[in-house]
Motif scaffolding. Structure first.
Motif, PDB file in Angstrom:
ATOM      1  N   ASN A   1     -41.259   7.327 -45.143  1.00 17.81           N
ATOM      2  CA  ASN A   1     -42.539   7.904 -44.757  1.00 17.81           C
ATOM      3  C   ASN A   1     -43.252   7.157 -43.633  1.00 17.81           C
ATOM      4  O   ASN A   1     -44.452   7.293 -43.461  1.00 17.81           O
ATOM      5  CB  ASN A   1     -43.466   8.021 -45.971  1.00 17.81           C
ATOM      6  CG  ASN A   1     -42.932   9.013 -46.982  1.00 17.81           C
ATOM      7  OD1 ASN A   1     -42.452  10.077 -46.617  1.00 17.81           O
ATOM      8  ND2 ASN A   1     -42.987   8.648 -48.246  1.00 17.81           N
ATOM      9  N   ARG A   2     -42.513   6.357 -42.872  1.00 13.33           N
ATOM     10  CA  ARG A   2     -43.078   5.738 -41.687  1.00 13.33           C
ATOM     11  C   ARG A   2     -42.171   5.987 -40.479  1.00 13.33           C
ATOM     12  O   ARG A   2     -42.233   5.253 -39.492  1.00 13.33           O
ATOM     13  CB  ARG A   2     -43.234   4.231 -41.890  1.00 13.33           C
ATOM     14  CG  ARG A   2     -44.189   3.799 -43.000  1.00 13.33           C
ATOM     15  CD  ARG A   2     -45.632   4.017 -42.623  1.00 13.33           C
ATOM     16  NE  ARG A   2     -46.545   3.286 -43.501  1.00 13.33           N
ATOM     17  CZ  ARG A   2     -47.829   3.524 -43.598  1.00 13.33           C
ATOM     18  NH1 ARG A   2     -48.377   4.491 -42.870  1.00 13.33           N
ATOM     19  NH2 ARG A   2     -48.605   2.818 -44.403  1.00 13.33           N
ATOM     20  N   ASP A   3     -41.348   6.995 -40.546  1.00 11.86           N
ATOM     21  CA  ASP A   3     -40.378   7.241 -39.474  1.00 11.86           C
ATOM     22  C   ASP A   3     -41.048   7.555 -38.142  1.00 11.86           C
ATOM     23  O   ASP A   3     -40.579   7.126 -37.085  1.00 11.86           O
ATOM     24  CB  ASP A   3     -39.438   8.387 -39.862  1.00 11.86           C
ATOM     25  CG  ASP A   3     -38.457   7.981 -40.951  1.00 11.86           C
ATOM     26  OD1 ASP A   3     -38.149   6.771 -41.030  1.00 11.86           O
ATOM     27  OD2 ASP A   3     -38.023   8.847 -41.714  1.00 11.86           O
ATOM     28  N   ARG A   4     -42.139   8.294 -38.194  1.00  7.06           N
ATOM     29  CA  ARG A   4     -42.843   8.634 -36.943  1.00  7.06           C
ATOM     30  C   ARG A   4     -43.352   7.365 -36.269  1.00  7.06           C
ATOM     31  O   ARG A   4     -43.168   7.164 -35.056  1.00  7.06           O
ATOM     32  CB  ARG A   4     -44.018   9.577 -37.247  1.00  7.06           C
ATOM     33  CG  ARG A   4     -44.859   9.932 -36.031  1.00  7.06           C
ATOM     34  CD  ARG A   4     -45.972  10.898 -36.419  1.00  7.06           C
ATOM     35  NE  ARG A   4     -46.832  10.337 -37.446  1.00  7.06           N
ATOM     36  CZ  ARG A   4     -47.839   9.498 -37.208  1.00  7.06           C
ATOM     37  NH1 ARG A   4     -48.098   9.116 -35.975  1.00  7.06           N
ATOM     38  NH2 ARG A   4     -48.581   9.050 -38.196  1.00  7.06           N
ATOM     39  N   GLU A   5     -43.987   6.492 -37.057  1.00  4.75           N
ATOM     40  CA  GLU A   5     -44.498   5.236 -36.507  1.00  4.75           C
ATOM     41  C   GLU A   5     -43.359   4.335 -36.046  1.00  4.75           C
ATOM     42  O   GLU A   5     -43.459   3.656 -35.015  1.00  4.75           O
ATOM     43  CB  GLU A   5     -45.345   4.516 -37.559  1.00  4.75           C
ATOM     44  CG  GLU A   5     -46.639   5.231 -37.931  1.00  4.75           C
ATOM     45  CD  GLU A   5     -46.452   6.174 -39.107  1.00  4.75           C
ATOM     46  OE1 GLU A   5     -45.283   6.552 -39.388  1.00  4.75           O
ATOM     47  OE2 GLU A   5     -47.455   6.547 -39.737  1.00  4.75           O
ATOM     48  N   LEU A   6     -42.251   4.343 -36.803  1.00  2.00           N
ATOM     49  CA  LEU A   6     -41.113   3.494 -36.450  1.00  2.00           C
ATOM     50  C   LEU A   6     -40.513   3.924 -35.116  1.00  2.00           C
ATOM     51  O   LEU A   6     -40.213   3.082 -34.252  1.00  2.00           O
ATOM     52  CB  LEU A   6     -40.053   3.565 -37.557  1.00  2.00           C
ATOM     53  CG  LEU A   6     -38.821   2.681 -37.364  1.00  2.00           C
ATOM     54  CD1 LEU A   6     -39.204   1.211 -37.383  1.00  2.00           C
ATOM     55  CD2 LEU A   6     -37.788   2.970 -38.459  1.00  2.00           C
ATOM     56  N   ASN A   7     -40.345   5.213 -34.925  1.00  2.00           N
ATOM     57  CA  ASN A   7     -39.777   5.709 -33.670  1.00  2.00           C
ATOM     58  C   ASN A   7     -40.698   5.427 -32.482  1.00  2.00           C
ATOM     59  O   ASN A   7     -40.235   5.126 -31.378  1.00  2.00           O
ATOM     60  CB  ASN A   7     -39.491   7.207 -33.781  1.00  2.00           C
ATOM     61  CG  ASN A   7     -38.346   7.496 -34.733  1.00  2.00           C
ATOM     62  OD1 ASN A   7     -37.452   6.666 -34.918  1.00  2.00           O
ATOM     63  ND2 ASN A   7     -38.356   8.669 -35.355  1.00  2.00           N
ATOM     64  N   TRP A   8     -42.002   5.503 -32.719  1.00  2.00           N
ATOM     65  CA  TRP A   8     -42.952   5.208 -31.653  1.00  2.00           C
ATOM     66  C   TRP A   8     -42.870   3.732 -31.269  1.00  2.00           C
ATOM     67  O   TRP A   8     -42.853   3.381 -30.078  1.00  2.00           O
ATOM     68  CB  TRP A   8     -44.368   5.563 -32.087  1.00  2.00           C
ATOM     69  CG  TRP A   8     -45.386   5.344 -31.012  1.00  2.00           C
ATOM     70  CD1 TRP A   8     -46.137   4.210 -30.804  1.00  2.00           C
ATOM     71  CD2 TRP A   8     -45.744   6.248 -29.976  1.00  2.00           C
ATOM     72  NE1 TRP A   8     -46.956   4.361 -29.713  1.00  2.00           N
ATOM     73  CE2 TRP A   8     -46.733   5.613 -29.186  1.00  2.00           C
ATOM     74  CE3 TRP A   8     -45.339   7.550 -29.647  1.00  2.00           C
ATOM     75  CZ2 TRP A   8     -47.319   6.230 -28.079  1.00  2.00           C
ATOM     76  CZ3 TRP A   8     -45.920   8.157 -28.547  1.00  2.00           C
ATOM     77  CH2 TRP A   8     -46.890   7.510 -27.778  1.00  2.00           C
ATOM     78  N   ALA A   9     -42.832   2.848 -32.274  1.00  2.00           N
ATOM     79  CA  ALA A   9     -42.750   1.412 -32.001  1.00  2.00           C
ATOM     80  C   ALA A   9     -41.452   1.075 -31.278  1.00  2.00           C
ATOM     81  O   ALA A   9     -41.428   0.230 -30.371  1.00  2.00           O
ATOM     82  CB  ALA A   9     -42.857   0.627 -33.305  1.00  2.00           C
ATOM     83  N   LEU A  10     -40.383   1.733 -31.674  1.00  2.00           N
ATOM     84  CA  LEU A  10     -39.087   1.483 -31.026  1.00  2.00           C
ATOM     85  C   LEU A  10     -39.145   1.899 -29.560  1.00  2.00           C
ATOM     86  O   LEU A  10     -38.621   1.207 -28.680  1.00  2.00           O
ATOM     87  CB  LEU A  10     -37.982   2.246 -31.759  1.00  2.00           C
ATOM     88  CG  LEU A  10     -36.552   1.879 -31.387  1.00  2.00           C
ATOM     89  CD1 LEU A  10     -36.242   0.460 -31.853  1.00  2.00           C
ATOM     90  CD2 LEU A  10     -35.572   2.864 -31.994  1.00  2.00           C
TER      91      LEU A  10
END
Length: 405
Positions: free
Chosen positions: A12-21
C-alpha cells in the motif's frame, strides 16, 4: 535491521515508492531529499524498501545507512557516516596516485575524527621512551658510567617533553564533511559513475533526549548541504512532517507518507498473516477493528499493538484472539503505569474520564517523552495540552466481567 522478506511485508505504498525511485533516477538537487510523514507512519520501513528497490533496479548507487536517532550531536552522526565510508575504503584500492592519496588521508584521519576538540599527547616523550638513547650495559650486567649519564640526560629530556606536550586538534565538523566529499568524489570516479546514496534515518531526532526540531538536527542539516550538493552524492533523510516546515531551502520534498486508511491497515495485517502465521487469523473481526481504530492511521502503532497483545496472550493462546484478550493486555499495561509515580496522575485522570465516557482529557504535563505517548494517550492536533484516550485501553477501566463497578 529489517528482515530479508521485507518485500512481502511492504504494501500500500507502491505509488510513493515509484515516485521516490523516479526521484533517485533523476536526482540533481543540491538539497537533502526528505521522506516525511507523521509519527509511526512507516518512514524507516519505507526507506529500507526504497534501498531494496534501488538494488533491484540496478540504479548506479553505493548505499550507506546511518540511524541518527539519539546520537546526541551533529558530530556524532558525522562520525558514524565517516566510519561507514571508511568500511568501503578499507576494501577499495584505487589505481591513480591522486586517488590513493585521498584514500590514505581519509584513513589516516580516523583518530582525528574521533576528537571533538583537542587531545594532548606526548609524542616526543613516546619517542624518547622507545628510541635509542638508552644506556648500554657491560657483559656482567652492571651499568656503565656512560650509560648512567646518558640515562640522566634522557630522563631530563623526557620530563621536558612532558611539560611541552604536543597538541593534536581534531578535525572540525566542516573538515570531516570535506573528507567525506573527497572520498565520495574518488569513489564516484572509480566506480563508473556510481554515486553514494547516503540514507540518514530520523535526522530530526539527533538529540539524545529525543527532542524534536533540535539544534543538533539543524546543525547536521547545514553540514550535510555541501555534501548533498556534490554530483557524487545523494543524501536522503527520514523526518517527521513538522521538521520540514521552514526548511525548504535545505530539504527537497521526496515523498510524504500519509496516515493509512482502515482498509489499508487491514491489508498490512493480511501481509503479516501471510508472512508470519501461514495465513491463519490472529484476531477476530471485533478485536482487529479495535486495533485498527486505536492506531489512527499510524501503521507503526498498529503493528506494535498487534504484536504486544499477541505476546501478552502467550504462545499457547487460542487463536483468533478476541476483544477480551485486548482488555487483559490493557489492564496489565495500565496497572504497570499506575505503579510508576511519573505516570500515576495521568492514568488516574484517564480512568476518571473513561468511566464517564469522555474521549479526551486535558493535562498540563508534557507526555511527549513519556511511555504513555502514542500508547494510552495521543495528542489532539491543534489543541494544546489535550489528549485523546486510546480506544485500545478503554476496556482496562471497565470492571472485569462478573464484577460490579
Amino acid at each position: 535491521t529489517l528482515p530479508a522478506d521485507l518485500r512481502d511485508l511492504f504494501c500500500n505504498r507502491d505509488r510513493e515508492l515509484n515516485w521516490a525511485l523516479t526521484c533517485l533516477q533523476n536526482a540533481h538537487s543540491d538539497r537533502v531529499y526528505a521522506i516525511h510523514g507523521t509519527r509511526r507512519s512507516g518512514k524507516s520501513h519505507f526507506a529500507r524498501r526504497l534501498l531494496q528497490k534501488v538494488e533491484a533496479e540496478k540504479l548506479p548507487y553505493r548505499e550507506i545507512v546511518v540511524n541518527a536517532h539519539n546520537l546526541g550531536s551533529a558530530r556524532g552522526v558525522l562520525r558514524e557516516v565517516y566510519f561507514r565510508f571508511e568500511e568501503i575504503l578499507l576494501e577499495f584500492e584505487p589505481s591513480l596516485d591522486a586517488h590513493k592519496r585521498v584514500r590514505e588521508e581519509f584513513l589516516h584521519a580516523h583518530r582525528l575524527v574521533n576528537l571533538d576538540q583537542v587531545e594532548w599527547v606526548d609524542e616526543e616523550a613516546r619517542r624518547l621512551n622507545t628510541g635509542g638513547e638508552q644506556g648500554s650495559t657491560l657483559a656482567l650486567g652492571a651499568p656503565s658510567v656512560g650509560s648512567f649519564s646518558t640515562g640522566v640526560k634522557a630522563t631530563a629530556q623526557l620530563e621536558d617533553a612532558r611539560r611541552r606536550s604536543e597538541k593534536h586538534v581534531g578535525l572540525s565538523d566542516r573538515d570531516v564533511v570535506r573528507q567525506l566529499s573527497f572520498a565520495a568524489d574518488m569513489l564516484y570516479a572509480n566506480g563508473a559513475g556510481r554515486r553514494v546514496l547516503l540514507l540518514l534515518d530520523d535526522l530530526d531526532l539527533v538529540d539524545r533526549e529525543g527532542a524534536e526540531d533540535s539544534t543538533a538536527s539543524d546543525e547536521l542539516l547545514a553540514l550535510l548541504r555541501p555534501l548533498a550538493a556534490r554530483p557524487s552524492v545523494v543524501v536522503v533523510a527520514t523526518v517527521r512532517n513538522a521538521f520540514t516546515d521552514g526548511r525548504k531551502n535545505v530539504l527537497e520534498d521526496m515523498v510524504e507518507l500519509l496516515p493509512m486508511r482502515p482498509e489499508l491497515l487491514h491489508d498490512v495485517y493480511g501481509c503479516r498473516l501471510k508472512t508470519f502465521h501461514e495465513g491463519k487469523e490472529v484476531y477476530d473481526r471485533a478485536a482487529l477493528k479495535t486495533l485498527i481504530d486505536s492506531a489512527q492511521g499510524m501503521v507503526g502503532v498498529f503493528l506494535r499493538n498487534c504484536y504486544e497483545v499477541l505476546r501478552f496472550a502467550g504462545i499457547d493462546a487460542r487463536l483468533p484472539l478476541t476483544p477480551d484478550a485486548i482488555d487483559r493486555y490493557a489492564r496489565a499495561k495500565v496497572d504497570s503505569w499506575r505503579m510508576d509515580p511519573s505516570h500515576v496522575a495521568a492514568v488516574v485522570a484517564t480512568e476518571e474520564a473513561a468511566r464517564k465516557n469522555v474521549a479526551e482529557i486535558v493535562l498540563s504535563d508534557d507526555l511527549l517523552k513519556s511511555a504513555l505517548h502514542l500508547s494510552l494517550l495521543t495528542p489532539v492536533a491543534g489543541v494544546p495540552n489535550t489528549w485523546a484516550i486510546n480506544p485500545l485501553f478503554v476496556g482496562a477501566f471497565r470492571p472485569p466481567k462478573g464484577k460490579s463497578k
